[in-house]
Design a protein around this motif. Structure first.
Motif, short mmCIF file in Angstrom:
data_model
loop_
_atom_site.label_atom_id
_atom_site.label_comp_id
_atom_site.label_asym_id
_atom_site.label_seq_id
_atom_site.Cartn_x
_atom_site.Cartn_y
_atom_site.Cartn_z
N GLY A 532 0.79 -1.22 0.00
CA GLY A 532 0.00 0.00 0.00
C GLY A 532 0.82 1.27 0.00
O GLY A 532 0.34 2.32 0.44
N GLY A 533 2.08 1.19 -0.48
CA GLY A 533 2.95 2.36 -0.47
C GLY A 533 3.67 2.57 0.84
O GLY A 533 4.34 3.59 1.02
N CYS A 534 3.60 1.59 1.75
CA CYS A 534 4.19 1.74 3.08
C CYS A 534 5.61 1.20 3.17
O CYS A 534 6.28 1.42 4.18
N ALA A 535 6.09 0.48 2.16
CA ALA A 535 7.39 -0.16 2.27
C ALA A 535 7.98 -0.40 0.89
O ALA A 535 7.27 -0.39 -0.13
N VAL A 536 9.29 -0.65 0.85
CA VAL A 536 10.01 -0.99 -0.37
C VAL A 536 10.85 -2.23 -0.08
O VAL A 536 11.62 -2.27 0.89
N LEU A 537 10.71 -3.24 -0.93
CA LEU A 537 11.51 -4.46 -0.86
C LEU A 537 12.65 -4.34 -1.85
O LEU A 537 12.46 -3.85 -2.97
N SER A 538 13.86 -4.80 -1.47
CA SER A 538 14.99 -4.73 -2.40
C SER A 538 15.89 -5.93 -2.24
O SER A 538 15.91 -6.60 -1.21
N TYR A 539 16.66 -6.19 -3.33
CA TYR A 539 17.68 -7.23 -3.35
C TYR A 539 18.98 -6.62 -3.84
O TYR A 539 19.01 -5.98 -4.89
N LEU A 540 20.04 -6.83 -3.10
CA LEU A 540 21.39 -6.43 -3.49
C LEU A 540 22.17 -7.70 -3.81
O LEU A 540 22.23 -8.62 -2.99
N GLU A 541 22.78 -7.76 -5.02
CA GLU A 541 23.49 -8.96 -5.46
C GLU A 541 24.89 -8.59 -5.94
O GLU A 541 25.06 -7.66 -6.73
N PHE A 542 25.87 -9.34 -5.45
CA PHE A 542 27.24 -9.16 -5.92
C PHE A 542 28.05 -10.39 -5.51
O PHE A 542 27.57 -11.27 -4.81
N GLU A 543 29.30 -10.44 -6.00
CA GLU A 543 30.20 -11.54 -5.67
C GLU A 543 30.94 -11.20 -4.38
O GLU A 543 31.52 -10.12 -4.26
N GLN A 544 30.94 -12.15 -3.43
CA GLN A 544 31.66 -11.97 -2.18
C GLN A 544 32.50 -13.22 -1.93
O GLN A 544 31.97 -14.33 -1.85
N ASP A 545 33.81 -13.04 -1.84
CA ASP A 545 34.73 -14.17 -1.64
C ASP A 545 34.52 -15.23 -2.71
O ASP A 545 34.45 -16.44 -2.43
N ASP A 546 34.38 -14.76 -3.97
CA ASP A 546 34.24 -15.63 -5.15
C ASP A 546 32.94 -16.42 -5.16
O ASP A 546 32.81 -17.41 -5.90
N SER A 547 31.96 -16.02 -4.37
CA SER A 547 30.66 -16.68 -4.36
C SER A 547 29.57 -15.62 -4.46
O SER A 547 29.73 -14.50 -3.97
N PRO A 548 28.44 -15.96 -5.10
CA PRO A 548 27.35 -14.98 -5.18
C PRO A 548 26.76 -14.69 -3.81
O PRO A 548 26.59 -15.61 -2.99
N TYR A 549 26.45 -13.43 -3.57
CA TYR A 549 25.89 -13.00 -2.29
C TYR A 549 24.64 -12.17 -2.58
O TYR A 549 24.63 -11.31 -3.45
N THR A 550 23.57 -12.44 -1.82
CA THR A 550 22.32 -11.69 -1.98
C THR A 550 21.84 -11.21 -0.62
O THR A 550 21.77 -12.00 0.34
N LEU A 551 21.52 -9.94 -0.54
CA LEU A 551 20.96 -9.34 0.67
C LEU A 551 19.57 -8.81 0.35
O LEU A 551 19.41 -8.00 -0.56
N MET A 552 18.58 -9.29 1.08
CA MET A 552 17.21 -8.78 0.94
C MET A 552 16.94 -7.79 2.07
O MET A 552 17.30 -8.04 3.23
N GLU A 553 16.31 -6.67 1.72
CA GLU A 553 15.97 -5.66 2.72
C GLU A 553 14.55 -5.17 2.50
O GLU A 553 14.07 -5.08 1.36
N VAL A 554 13.87 -4.85 3.61
CA VAL A 554 12.54 -4.25 3.56
C VAL A 554 12.60 -2.97 4.38
O VAL A 554 12.96 -3.00 5.56
N ARG A 555 12.23 -1.85 3.75
CA ARG A 555 12.32 -0.54 4.40
C ARG A 555 10.93 0.02 4.64
O ARG A 555 10.11 0.08 3.73
N SER A 556 10.69 0.46 5.87
CA SER A 556 9.44 1.16 6.18
C SER A 556 9.66 1.97 7.45
O SER A 556 10.49 1.60 8.30
N PRO A 557 8.93 3.08 7.63
CA PRO A 557 9.08 3.86 8.86
C PRO A 557 8.56 3.12 10.08
O PRO A 557 7.67 2.28 10.00
N GLY A 558 9.14 3.46 11.23
CA GLY A 558 8.68 2.88 12.49
C GLY A 558 7.48 3.62 13.05
O GLY A 558 6.97 4.58 12.47
N ARG A 559 7.03 3.17 14.21
CA ARG A 559 5.83 3.73 14.82
C ARG A 559 5.98 5.18 15.23
O ARG A 559 4.99 5.92 15.34
N ASP A 560 7.23 5.61 15.48
CA ASP A 560 7.41 7.00 15.92
C ASP A 560 7.34 7.99 14.76
O ASP A 560 7.45 9.20 14.98
#
Length: 656
Positions: A532-560
């Motif tokens: 509903g426009g409250c968050a953004v999902l993302s994937y960061l992909e790159f090679e780390q120590d000769d192996s593929p690495y993926t980081l998933m993140e979800v961003r949204s504001p907190g209650r404050d």
């Protein structure tokens, strides 16, 4: 007598010439094999002095000149002479097409390529990777010729009769009578002339089959064998969107005959039914031998595939939820004995992600719930924590312009055929501590039941909460294209305030570089609006120590309403989720560790946890430098202890 002598002399000379040519050809071929190109070229020239109309010598000499730095014009002359002598028409036409394309004679190149097609040239690999054709590769005639050559090389690939069984291709989980029966990997091979089955049962039995269309007899065949000593050859037909086999087998012990009917039908939603009947009385009565239900594994999309590292059954305990499903949310009033008859209908999209480590749930009510047209929105992520040996989930169900940073967490177990997760929190006025329980039960291929409960005495007694009935619509939900919102984005109607737009520019697929540990490499960043426009999902992909690495993140504001929370989970074995928190300042934001808020125990109250407002107690932080329409950049900083200096761990920069 003189005439006879002349004839004999000519015959002798011809034989001697043949012997000389044969000897020279052997020497030339030996020189080619030894890599002695100059010597081989000389021998073929000697052959042509003795026999000017030797098409093979013209052809071989042309190849040597063309491929080893000789005169291309001379090579063309030899190929043209070989063509006049009708030697190897497909190969000659192919070579001439390359020479003409290389020298800018486009129309002649296309004509020769079409001649190669018409004379049966089928070496598609020599066409697809050849740079000589770059100047004509976009020509419609070239495209058509290339397709025709591919069809010559792989006659089954473009023949629709060989594709009638393609609906079975893929990786499958198979059930019978609602119970897991095994896995099956079905793949095309031999240029799509054969569909190869690799079956493994839940009891470790294995079987394999070759399935192919026989054009000579206009029917399908399957040859099946298994480690139990079963051998069956089926024949059948493709009709009504399925494959229908029959077979007859003889028992070697007593000579009795068994008839078989073996059917593959599509049931909708990507599901395939495999139905097998047998008869021992010449078809008067039939007995069901097998009734299997095939549901696809998820390997087509890099964000939803399940790789072998995560195929252990403990990681797959939640897979019953994967797919597109309908839900009916039934509330229970405090004084009611039963849940409401009429619930709130909703749709759920559930995907495996991070190679199968985690599952994502996106939910949205089918009905609008307020005057702004907003719908009830929900999101959750869950994974099996290998160190805790528990399932851990985090969720976000926002109110209008009110989110909690995906910080609502539960954890629990798979026991007795159901999953239960718990957490403890403070609730109400005055605040009272409650333990919450979610139960996933009645698990069947077509659906399951979710019901919530809460306890104020740490689980001694439970009060019933919401009851949700789930039914499967499709076994696989469609993953959106890069930058396209998830279905529960709903035009951003739930979170409309400006502060929720701070990370909107992350949407899309970005390509760039990462500089880390003194090295530079490629990186990809992909963002999706959701909830509903409250968050953004993302994937960061790159090679780390000769192996593929993926980081998933979800961003949204907190209650404050001031801080942004980031839920983080990578695709590595043995790692758990973390949080970062931070506030925007003049268009940039520094997000630091907030791991004090990560759930540790089902009965440890999360509500009074301290939320750090700066990086004084953090060991890691992310510093966003730019979030623009066309470029992104951020840095990772780290330190070994809270009293140590910060050092930059990595720099990322991306272009859309």
């Amino acid at each position: 007598m003189r005439t006879i002598a002349s004839i004999l002399l000519l015959a002798f000379l011809a034989a001697a010439a043949r012997a000389d040519v044969d000897s020279l050809r052997e020497q030339a071929n030996a020189a080619v094999a030894a890599g002695e190109i100059g010597a081989a070229t000389g021998k073929f020239r000697e052959i042509l002095l003795l026999r000017p109309d030797d098409g093979g010598a013209h052809y071989q000499l042309g190849i040597l000149l063309m491929d080893h730095g000789g005169s291309v014009d001379e090579a063309a002359q030899h190929f043209e002479r070989a063509n006049d002598l009708e030697f190897q028409p497909p190969g000659v036409a192919y070579r001439l097409s390359r020479i003409y394309a290389r020298s800018g004679r486009r129309q002649e190149a296309l004509e020769q390529l079409e001649t190669a097609v018409n004379t049966g040239f089928g070496y598609i690999a020599l066409i697809e990777g050849e740079s000589d054709y770059d100047s004509i590769r976009d020509e419609p005639r070239f495209v058509a010729a290339q397709a025709a050559i591919r069809a010559i090389r792989y006659p089954c690939a473009d023949d629709p009769r060989h594709h009638a069984f393609d609906f079975w291709i893929g990786e499958w989980n198979v059930t019978q009578n609602g119970q897991f029966a095994g896995t099956n990997n079905i793949q095309p091979m031999m240029g799509h002339c054969v569909i190869y089955e690799q079956w493994e049962s839940a009891t470790a039995g294995v079987g394999k089959s070759f399935n192919y269309y026989d054009p000579a007899h206009d029917h399908w065949r399957q040859i099946w064998t298994s480690d139990s000593g079963t051998f069956i050859e089926f024949t059948g037909e493709a009709r009504d969107g399925g494959i229908f086999y029959t077979a007859e087998t003889i028992n070697p012990a007593d000579g009795s005959i068994t008839l078989h009917k073996f059917e593959f039908t599509r049931m909708g939603g990507g599901i395939v039914r495999q139905y097998w009947e047998t008869s021992t009385d010449d078809g008067q009565t039939w007995t069901i031998a097998w009734d299997g239900r095939y549901e696809r594994k998820y390997s087509d999309n890099r964000f939803t595939r399940v790789t072998p590292d995560w195929e252990d059954p403990v990681f797959r305990q939640y897979d019953f939820w994967i797919g597109l499903g309908h839900a009916n949310w039934r509330q229970k009033k405090p004084d009611a004995f039963f849940h409401d008859d009429a619930g709130l209908p909703a749709t759920h999209w559930v995907y495996p992600t991070l190679n199968g480590k985690a599952l994502l749930e996106f939910a949205m009510s089918d009905m609008e719930i307020d005057e702004n047209g907003a719908r009830l929105q929900g999101f959750s992520v869950r994974y099996f924590d290998e160190k805790k040996e528990r399932w851990v989930m985090a969720q976000e169900w926002p109110d209008q312009n009110m989110t909690g940073g995906v910080a609502d967490q539960l954890q629990g177990f798979y026991r007795f055929g159901r999953i239960q997760v718990f957490s403890t929190f403070s609730f109400g006025e005055p605040e009272a501590e409650r333990t919450r329980r979610y139960t996933f039960s009645d698990i069947r291929p077509e659906g399951f039941i979710w019901h919530g409960a809460s306890s104020i005495d740490r689980g001694n007694t439970w009060g019933a909460g919401t009851l949700v009935e789930f039914s499967k619509i499709e076994p696989q939900a469609q993953w959106p294209a890069a930058g396209t919102p998830f279905p529960n984005y709903d035009d951003g109607k739930q979170c409309t305030e400006d502060r929720y737009r701070s990370f909107d520019n992350l949407a899309g697929e970005w390509h760039g570089i990462v500089q880390r540990k003194g090295t530079k490499g490629e990186a990809t960043f992909t963002g999706y609006p959701m909830l509903g426009g409250c968050a953004v999902l993302s994937y960061l992909e790159f090679e780390q120590d000769d192996s593929p690495y993926t980081l998933m993140e979800v961003r949204s504001p907190g209650r404050d309403k001031t801080d942004w929370w980031v839920y983080r989970l990578d695709g590595e074995r043995g790692t758990a989720h973390t949080y970062q928190i931070g506030s925007f300042d003049k268009g940039t934001i520094t997000l630091h560790d907030n791991n004090q808020y990560v759930i540790e125990d089902e009965l440890q109250n999360l509500t009074p946890r301290k939320i750090p407002r700066d990086d004084s107690e953090a060991l890691n932080k992310t510093v966003w430098k730019k979030i623009g329409q066309d470029s992104l950049s951020f840095e990772w900083w780290t330190r070994p202890a809270i009293d140590a200096e910060w050092t930059r761990d990595a720099e990322f920069s991306f272009k859309r």
